[in-house]
Structures are given as C-alpha cells and as structure tokens.
Design a protein around this motif. Sequence first.
Motif, short mmCIF file in Angstrom:
data_model
loop_
_atom_site.label_atom_id
_atom_site.label_comp_id
_atom_site.label_asym_id
_atom_site.label_seq_id
_atom_site.Cartn_x
_atom_site.Cartn_y
_atom_site.Cartn_z
N ASN A 160 0.84 -1.20 0.00
CA ASN A 160 0.00 0.00 0.00
C ASN A 160 0.88 1.26 0.00
O ASN A 160 1.78 1.37 0.83
CB ASN A 160 -0.88 -0.03 1.26
CG ASN A 160 -1.88 1.08 1.26
OD1 ASN A 160 -1.53 2.24 1.13
ND2 ASN A 160 -3.13 0.71 1.37
N LEU A 162 0.47 4.09 1.10
CA LEU A 162 0.48 4.82 2.38
C LEU A 162 1.58 4.32 3.31
O LEU A 162 2.05 5.04 4.19
CB LEU A 162 -0.85 4.61 3.10
CG LEU A 162 -1.99 5.56 2.75
CD1 LEU A 162 -3.23 5.14 3.50
CD2 LEU A 162 -1.62 6.99 3.11
N LEU A 163 1.95 3.07 3.14
CA LEU A 163 2.94 2.48 4.04
C LEU A 163 4.37 2.68 3.54
O LEU A 163 5.31 2.25 4.18
CB LEU A 163 2.67 0.98 4.22
CG LEU A 163 1.28 0.63 4.79
CD1 LEU A 163 1.13 -0.86 4.95
CD2 LEU A 163 1.06 1.31 6.13
N ARG A 583 -0.97 15.45 -4.22
CA ARG A 583 -1.74 14.22 -4.03
C ARG A 583 -1.44 13.30 -5.21
O ARG A 583 -1.54 13.72 -6.36
CB ARG A 583 -3.23 14.52 -3.95
CG ARG A 583 -4.06 13.35 -3.46
CD ARG A 583 -5.45 13.85 -3.11
NE ARG A 583 -6.41 12.79 -2.94
CZ ARG A 583 -6.71 12.21 -1.78
NH1 ARG A 583 -6.12 12.61 -0.69
NH2 ARG A 583 -7.61 11.27 -1.71
N SER A 588 -5.09 1.37 -10.16
CA SER A 588 -5.75 0.24 -9.51
C SER A 588 -5.23 -1.06 -10.11
O SER A 588 -4.99 -1.14 -11.32
CB SER A 588 -7.26 0.34 -9.71
OG SER A 588 -7.86 -0.84 -9.29
N GLU A 602 -8.70 5.26 -9.93
CA GLU A 602 -9.53 4.37 -9.12
C GLU A 602 -8.68 3.57 -8.13
O GLU A 602 -9.17 2.70 -7.44
CB GLU A 602 -10.28 3.38 -10.03
CG GLU A 602 -11.26 4.04 -10.98
CD GLU A 602 -12.41 4.71 -10.27
OE1 GLU A 602 -12.72 4.34 -9.13
OE2 GLU A 602 -13.00 5.64 -10.87
N GLY A 603 -7.39 3.84 -8.09
CA GLY A 603 -6.51 3.11 -7.18
C GLY A 603 -6.29 3.87 -5.88
O GLY A 603 -7.09 4.71 -5.50
N GLU A 604 -5.18 3.54 -5.23
CA GLU A 604 -4.86 4.22 -3.97
C GLU A 604 -4.42 5.65 -4.25
O GLU A 604 -3.82 5.94 -5.29
CB GLU A 604 -3.71 3.49 -3.25
CG GLU A 604 -4.00 2.05 -2.90
CD GLU A 604 -5.12 1.90 -1.90
OE1 GLU A 604 -5.46 2.91 -1.25
OE2 GLU A 604 -5.65 0.80 -1.78
N ALA A 605 -4.73 6.53 -3.30
CA ALA A 605 -4.26 7.91 -3.39
C ALA A 605 -3.52 8.25 -2.11
O ALA A 605 -3.90 7.80 -1.03
CB ALA A 605 -5.44 8.86 -3.58
N THR A 606 -2.44 8.98 -2.23
CA THR A 606 -1.70 9.38 -1.02
C THR A 606 -1.43 10.87 -1.06
O THR A 606 -1.29 11.46 -2.13
CB THR A 606 -0.34 8.66 -0.91
OG1 THR A 606 0.45 9.02 -2.05
CG2 THR A 606 -0.50 7.16 -0.86
#
Lengths: 729, 138
Positions: A160, A162-163, A583, A588, A602-606
Amino acid sequence: MATVGRALLILALVVALYGIAASLYGAVRRRDEFIASGRRSVYAIAALVTGAFAILEYAFLTSDFTFATVASHSSTTTPTFYQAAAAWSSQEGSLLLWLWLLSLWSSLVLFGVRKQLRIVTPWATAVLLGFAAFFASLLVFKETPFALLAVAPAEGAGLNPLLRHPSMMIHPPMLYSGYTLFTIPFAFGVAALITRQVRAADWIRATRRFALAAWLFLGIGILLGARWSYSELGWGGYWAWDPVENASLLPWLTGTALVHSIMIQEKRGMLKIWNVSLVLATGTLAILGTFLVRSGILDSIHAFGASTLGVPFVILIAIMIGGSIALVVWRREALRSENRLDSLLSREAIFLLNNLVLVAMAFVVFWGTFWPLIAEALTGTRRSLGPPWFDKYTVPLAIMLVLLSGIGPVIAWRKATAANARRNFLLPTVAALGIGVVLAAFGAASRPAALAMFVCGAFVVISVGQEFWRGVGVRRAMTGEGPLRALRSLVARNRRRYGGYLVHVGMALLFIGVAASTAFNSARDVRMTPGQTTRVGDYQFTYAKATSRVSTTQAGELEKISFGAIVNVTRDGEKIVTLRPERSYFPSRDLAGLGPVGRFFEGEATSEVGLKAGIRRDLWTAMTPDIRKLMPTIEEGDRVFAAAAGKLAPELEGQALGAALNGIVNRYVDSKPAATFRVITSPLVTWIWLGAITVFLGGLIALWPGPDAARRQVSASYKARVAEELGRA
Amino acid sequence: MPPARKRKIRLVVALSAAVLLACALVYTSLLSSSESVTPSDLVAVKAAADTAYTLTGKVVDGSVRTTDGGVDFRVRDREGATSVPVSYSGAVPDPFREGREVIITVRKQGTTFVGERDSLVTKCPSKFTEDATQRASS
C-alpha cells in the motif's frame, strides 16, 4: 521453500511444547539436565523461527508470487527497502515477526540468567515457551505465511502506498519488540509467584533492564506512528485516540509505572503486591494490544479485518488474567512490604502518586477504548466515545504526571526536610511560575490547561537541570575535571539515574509540544483557485500555481500521477516559505471494468504534505485537487484505448498511454484548477519530536550497561563529601 | 485509634472514592458517547434528527460524488445491501474509496445523513483483508 518454512514452524511448535514439558519436569523434580534442555528449546525455537522468517523475507525480496502473502502485499515495482518491510504488513507476516522477536528476546534473557535464579528460571522458561507455542500454533493452524497460490500471478498487488514511509519500516518491529519484551517480566513474575521467590528482588533486577527496553521500544514505536500520521496522512494530527493506538498506549502507561515502582522495591522492599500486579497487568495488556489489532472486536482504522484469531486470543487473555489474580491472592502473605511509608513528603510517596496517576490514566484509556463493549453490556446498545472525552480526563492527569516527574527525581528518600525542599524546589518553582506569568501576559492564559502544562514542564526542565548542574559542580570540586568531562563521568557513573533524568526532560518537552500544538493551532479548510489567498493565524497562504507530473518506476513503468500546488506563505508581506503539497494517484490493480487511463484514478491515493517545520511553529498544508473537470477527458481516453485494443503493439500501447497521461496532467495545470486545502499553523510541534529523541537518548543511557561494581566503589570520604555538597547528609 | 481500625477506615474511604469515580465515569461516558450503528440500524430505528450516530459500513460502489468541500456517498452494511446517503465536508482520508470500510459520525438532516467535519475515517487497506479464498494450501 514454502514447505521448508512451514516445516520449520511446525518444528518450532513441537520444540516449544517439548520445552514446556522439560522445564516443568526439571523444575518440579529438580533435574538440571531437563531445565537446561528447556532453556535450549528456546534457543532452538529462535533458530527455527529465524530460518522461517529468512525464507519469508527471501520470498518478498525475490518477488516470489507463489506465496499468497507476497502476491497480496508486494510487487516487482515495490522498492527493495519496502519489499523487505512488506513481510510484516500482513496479518500472518506480522505474527511471524512477533514470534521471531519473542524467541530472540527470550533467548537473550535466558542466556543472561542461565547461572542465576535457578528456582525461578525454569518456570519463567515454561511461560515464555507457552507464549511461543501459542503464536506458533496460530501460524501453523490459523494464519500461515507460507500458503501458496494455485496459480501465481505475473505481478503482485504491491505494498500500500500509504505504508511507503521510512517510519513504517521501523514502527512495527519497535512496537512488537515492546510487546514481546514485556512478556519477559510477566514470565518471571509468574515464576516468582509460583516458586514463592517474591521476597528476593533478584528476578526484578534480572528483568528490570528488559522492562526498561520494552518501555523504550514501545515508546519509540508509538512516536514513529504519530510522526507517520502527521507527515504522511492528510489530516494534520498525530494522535486520534483510535482503539489500536490506545492499545499500544496501555502497556506503555503501566510499564512507565512499573519502571518507577521497581525502584521502591529495590531500595526499600515496599510495594511488592503493586509491583507484581503491574508486571502481570503490563504483560497482559501487551497481549491485549496484539489481540485488538487482530480480532476486529472494536472498530479501528488500523485493525486487521476478516480475522479468525479472536477466540484463541480471548482464551489466552482470560488465562493470563485469571491466573495472575489467582497467583497474587495465593501469595499475598509473601508479598507483604518490608517497610512502610515514612512520610508523604518522600521520594517513595511521590513515586507512588506517580504510579496512581499513570494507572488512572491507563484505566481511563482502557475504559474509553472498551466503552463500546461496556455500553453494549450495560444498555444493549454499542456506543463510542470521541477524542473530547479522552481529553477531558487525560489532560489533567498528564499535567499532574509532568509535575510529579519534576518532583520525584530531586526529593529525598524516606522523608524530605524543609531545608531539603527549599534547596531543591525553590529555584525551579519560582522560575517556572515566573515563566508562567510571562506566558500568561503573552496570551497563554486563554488556555489554562496548556498554561499549566507549560509551567509544569518548565519546572521539570529547571529542577532536572539543577540536578545536573549540582552534580557537575560536585564532580569538578572532587576531581578538578572540566565541565564537559565532569558531566560525562557523572552520567557514566550513574547511567540509570541520569538517563532517567534525561527521559523526564524529554517527556516534559514532548508534553509542552502536545499542549501548545493542541491549544494554539489554527486550522482552516479552504477551496481555492490559483492566485487566491487565505489567512490562517498570522500567515497568508497563496495558491500560486498548480503542478502535475507522471512518475515512472526504475523499470520505466508508469507508477503514479501527481497533482499538486505551489503555495507561497507570507507574513506581514514578507515571504516565509514555499510549500509544495501534492496528491498522488496510483493505478488500480483491479483491471475489471476499468480502462487503462481511468484505472489511475480508481486506485490508492496518497497525500504528500507541504511542511515547514520549525522550532517555534510548523506550517502544514495538504491538498485535494478537484479533478472533476478531467473526467470527460479520462473517459474519452479509455474509449480511444478500447477502440484500439489489439491493434497496437504492447510497447506502442505503453507509449501511447504515457502520452495520454502526460496530456491529462498538462491539461490539469492549464485549466487553473481549484483544490481544497487544509492549512494548519501549529506551534511547538517540533518539540514533540525533539522530546522523543531526548527520551530515546535518556532511555539508551539508562539501559547501557554500567561500569563494573569494582570501578564504582568510592571511598567513604568521597561519599561523605558528595552527600555534603548535595545537602542530603 | 488502633491500627486495624485505621486501616479499615482507609479502605472504606478508598473504596467509596473508587465507586464515586466509577459512577462519574459511567455517567460522563453515557452522556458523551454516540450510538454505534450500521445502515440497517439507521433505517430500522428511524434515526432521530440531530442525534449523533457513529456509522460503520462500506462505501457503495459508484456512489461517491466529489463536492466543493468534501464528498457525498452511500454507506451500506458490511454484509448486505441496505444503504444510507451521507454528505460529508472536511478532510477526506487518503484511503477513502468505493468498497472501503468507513467509520463516520453522522446526524440526520432531512433525508440524508450529514457527516461531522473531520469525523470520516477509512480502515487501513493494508490490513483490511477482504477474504482469503484465493489461497490454496501449501
């Protein structure tokens, strides 16, 4: 490979069960060879689990997607640094890390005490092996990290985004080190109660360093999590009173109480029931923390979902609580204090008060965390408590705690005289109150709780500073050393004491930072277009210009699209800094129903926070771009690619996609897009991190092995002169 | 006063204080807490206007609409289709997406549920495992 890993875990479970039996048999029958065999079982488990962990790490580093956990938590494009960390981002990987750390720490303590504590150690070994057997069982029967996929995917889901932060590499091992290290005093506490060896403080001395290390590691883990939250998540805070955050705080609070009350038992033979109860409670809370993150029993943003581990953990915790209570009640006579409290004006009384405050704080946090379950039992309805409720109770308790941490180190043991009190407290009290008056005049009076924290924090720093000053003065008078050399040898001769003092200063700085940044921050959510300005506190934030970019991985693959902003910050017309919040959108991995362009949205956003950290104030901003205007272009792009499907060679399709994405990011900048900004000006946040570093340094000094006892011998005349200088004769 | 009597009095005082504190804790907890509910609960009990609820559920696929200050979306039961509309202003967490599990404090206003500013949290997707059905035993 996976078969070998699984076999190693099964073997570890078998060895743990054998070790429990050998240790107990050896303890009951006084058979040294079985006791030694039990101890060696712990070393063997450490070796076996190290092997299993190495296999898992190898699978992650080589992107072996036949491993289900590698396929779902890593990818070939994940940077190597994070591939290694991804091993513990899953439920099963983190359980293996838990077991590995437990086996290493257990081996270390048992190796250290192999020639001491002959009565207590076999029982402690059995308890530690019990924990190892529990976690090995979970890894063998419930959540195996060595499960294989029937068909290995060509690419993994990736870690992920975010990690992907350096803190996240260290945060879990630190937390788990804290949790696992707290099981060591627990095991020895249980063993001391079973063998009735509670009068002797040997087991406390043998495990004290492990309790301190647990406290330190857990504290570092908690603060790394806070730092990650502040700098990586787009909300601008560092603590949210989430159940999983609270679960890590609980053993840390009782552990803090423990590292203080242990001193009273060592010095005066008091508080034995209290100490052993704290040891047992802290060990149980460490397991409870592990349980909360894995069971899904409470709604938390950090909890693992879809878990089947709740029941085994509940059984383990029930055994720990029931067994602990039974043992303390059974041995209550042996736990009677050897001395009584001589005066309320004494170090032991202050330590006791500090313990009560810490335990009250732990109780409040426990209550608030488990309130949904308590309320459901009381009223039939699940209810939850928010941060204001926690603040209502923890703020006054924290103020008391900081004040006590300034009094405790300098007040005399047994009974403080008026002269002692005057000598130690007059300067810190007057100076802290003076600082309070000045701060009140500058507006701090509008937040009484924060002002109280500033005064108490100043009191701690001055009173501890005074101790260092006097200690150095005495040392210089005795030896003629220069100030720095005197300071170094003063600390080196009594690392535990002066390391502890430094920890207190660090905690005071940290709490001052928390109070200031909570009470005096200014925050605003505002929607702006390029050229617009908003005012927050004394600062003007101008959204000067939009930015955007397409990033590729080292292998040349499209990695993410980033939309950002250039924000100029001024104060009274003078430019302070340029912030660049951003951002990023990652594609995805779920390809079903998504076009090649659309899947990037449509995937992860950070969020990448725009931050100017300073000793006085942090300027913080995060942004969410308004990409609604781009949606028709994105949909059009997907239609074009759908129409061209199969007509373009893959490399040409990749180039075309890159060109399309670059067109989108350029269009974004040209459209002078609106964006929603969160802007925060927050004073003294940096003090929190500086305080944490100071606590870390102090903890390391306190933990570091001291010089040999022989070297610490001092002459009677030297001792008398030191006592005279310090006014404690 | 005999020491035994003194100890007994101290014990009674300490226990009384503990009971009083416990009562205060229960009272303030009941007063300050909001009911934790699922979308089905909100539909079934006819949520009272202006009462705060902690709503837990999953973001319905295709329901997310970005607004000027936040997002509008629907939340459904973890397992089930019953859903309620939510209008939220404030910081949107990075992991927020369709299909993700969220926790948000809401109040009913008309036919929709308005989220309290900054109360929206999304479960960390790194840990929230949907299922393990793809796995085969080794």
